[in-house]
Design an enzyme around this catalytic site. Structure first.
Site, PDB file in Angstrom:
ATOM      1  N   SER A 136       5.895  -1.985  -2.038  1.00 27.91           N
ATOM      2  CA  SER A 136       5.896  -2.953  -3.156  1.00 27.91           C
ATOM      3  C   SER A 136       4.957  -2.490  -4.274  1.00 27.91           C
ATOM      4  O   SER A 136       3.920  -3.117  -4.513  1.00 27.91           O
ATOM      5  CB  SER A 136       5.558  -4.370  -2.662  1.00 27.91           C
ATOM      6  OG  SER A 136       4.507  -4.398  -1.743  1.00 27.91           O
ATOM      7  N   GLY A 157       0.841  -1.207   0.000  1.00 29.67           N
ATOM      8  CA  GLY A 157       0.000   0.000   0.000  1.00 29.67           C
ATOM      9  C   GLY A 157       0.866   1.244   0.000  1.00 29.67           C
ATOM     10  O   GLY A 157       2.089   1.177   0.190  1.00 29.67           O
ATOM     11  N   LYS A 197       0.362   0.449   6.715  1.00 26.80           N
ATOM     12  CA  LYS A 197       1.047  -0.867   6.717  1.00 26.80           C
ATOM     13  C   LYS A 197       1.740  -1.146   8.052  1.00 26.80           C
ATOM     14  O   LYS A 197       1.530  -2.209   8.647  1.00 26.80           O
ATOM     15  CB  LYS A 197       2.099  -0.939   5.575  1.00 26.80           C
ATOM     16  CG  LYS A 197       1.541  -0.732   4.185  1.00 26.80           C
ATOM     17  CD  LYS A 197       2.621  -0.843   3.126  1.00 26.80           C
ATOM     18  CE  LYS A 197       3.720   0.204   3.227  1.00 26.80           C
ATOM     19  NZ  LYS A 197       3.266   1.607   3.049  1.00 26.80           N
ATOM     20  N   GLY A 246       1.868   5.840   4.304  1.00 28.57           N
ATOM     21  CA  GLY A 246       0.823   6.438   5.136  1.00 28.57           C
ATOM     22  C   GLY A 246      -0.505   5.704   5.094  1.00 28.57           C
ATOM     23  O   GLY A 246      -1.467   6.100   5.753  1.00 28.57           O
TER      24      GLY A 246
END
Ligand SMILES: Nc1ncnc2c1ncn2[C@@H]1O[C@H](COP(=O)(O)OS(=O)(=O)O)[C@@H](OP(=O)(O)O)[C@H]1O
Ligand SMILES: Nc1ncnc2c1ncn2[C@@H]1O[C@H](COP(=O)(O)OP(=O)(O)O)[C@@H](O)[C@H]1O
Length: 200
Positions: free
Chosen positions: A108, A34, A40, A37
């Site tokens: 990612s 994601g 995660k 912010g």
């Protein structure tokens, strides 16, 4: 023997299945992807605490932390991000072989990189968790002041601003952190693991 360097895979008598049996749960990687912010690290931390309190072996691999050590020679070009994810995928595989739940929290941003990691694992062992949050909310949260720096042009190649984020479309779990609390997000992931009989 494999490849031109003449490597031979070594086999050890204590298997992954034996380790999982002893732990009383299966092992897997929870791959949290994601925007910066999106939540995660926050969700990873809450999950890890839940596992710790319920005698489930887990360990968090976090982008910032891994980049301070193992991957300190990598930056944020596309090639470096790909290498970052490749290495973390391999480290996660070691954790899964060791019978532990690996919680990998990395932006990612590239779908191919995430899918390459998925290919390292057996059926059901790689669980992609999309930590979904609209970028304007991530930017409002800006917990490390990085969006501000990216807008000012101080920070280059910033995900969502000057570097792409390829949204997942087939994640096993989608957690919308602008709609659900941290506790609800953890609950959703735990329920998935129970449904798949990874934990009891
Ligand atoms: N240019 C740029 N783009 C994105 N992120 C940046 C950048 N520079 C530094 N940071 C900090 O690095 C953290 C992301 O590292 P990752 O290893 O998760 O990134 S990636 O998966 O390789 O894309 C990221 O952490 P999170 O905010 O937790 O996502 C930032 O703290
Ligand atoms: N429901 C939620 N889930 C996760 N984080 C949330 C939520 N609501 C607000 N937040 C806040 O959003 C920020 C997310 O930051 P962080 O976890 O560091 O994100 P990331 O690791 O994706 O960069 C934190 O300040 C956290 O307290």
């Amino acid at each position: 023997m494999e490849g031109p360097t003449m490597l031979t895979k070594q086999h050890y008598r204590v298997s992954k299945a034996m380790r999982q049996n002893k732990n009383n749960h299966k092992s897997c990687v929870l791959w949290l992807t994601g925007l910066s912010g999106s939540g995660k690290s926050t969700v990873a931390d809450a999950l890890d605490k839940y596992f710790y309190e319920n005698e489930i072996k887990s360990y968090v691999l976090d982008g910032d932390n891994i980049r301070l050590g193992l991957n300190k020679n990598l930056g944020f070009s596309s090639a470096d991000r790909t290498e970052n994810i490749r290495r973390v995928g391999e480290v996660s595989k070691l954790f899964v072989d060791a019978g532990t739940i690996s919680i990998a929290a990395f932006i990612s941003p590239f779908m191919d990189d995430r899918n390459e990691v998925r290919r390292l694992f057996g059926e059901g062992e790689f669980i992609e968790v999309y930590i979904k949050c609209p970028i304007d909310i991530c930017e409002k949260r800006d917990p490390k002041g990085l969006y501000k720096k990216a807008r000012e042009g101080i920070l280059q190649e910033f995900t969502g601003i000057s570097s792409p984020y390829e949204e997942p479309n087939d994640s096993e779990v989608v957690v919308q952190t602008d709609k659900y609390s941290i506790e609800e997000s953890v609950q959703m992931i735990v329920e998935y693991l129970m449904k798949k009989k990874i934990i009891k």
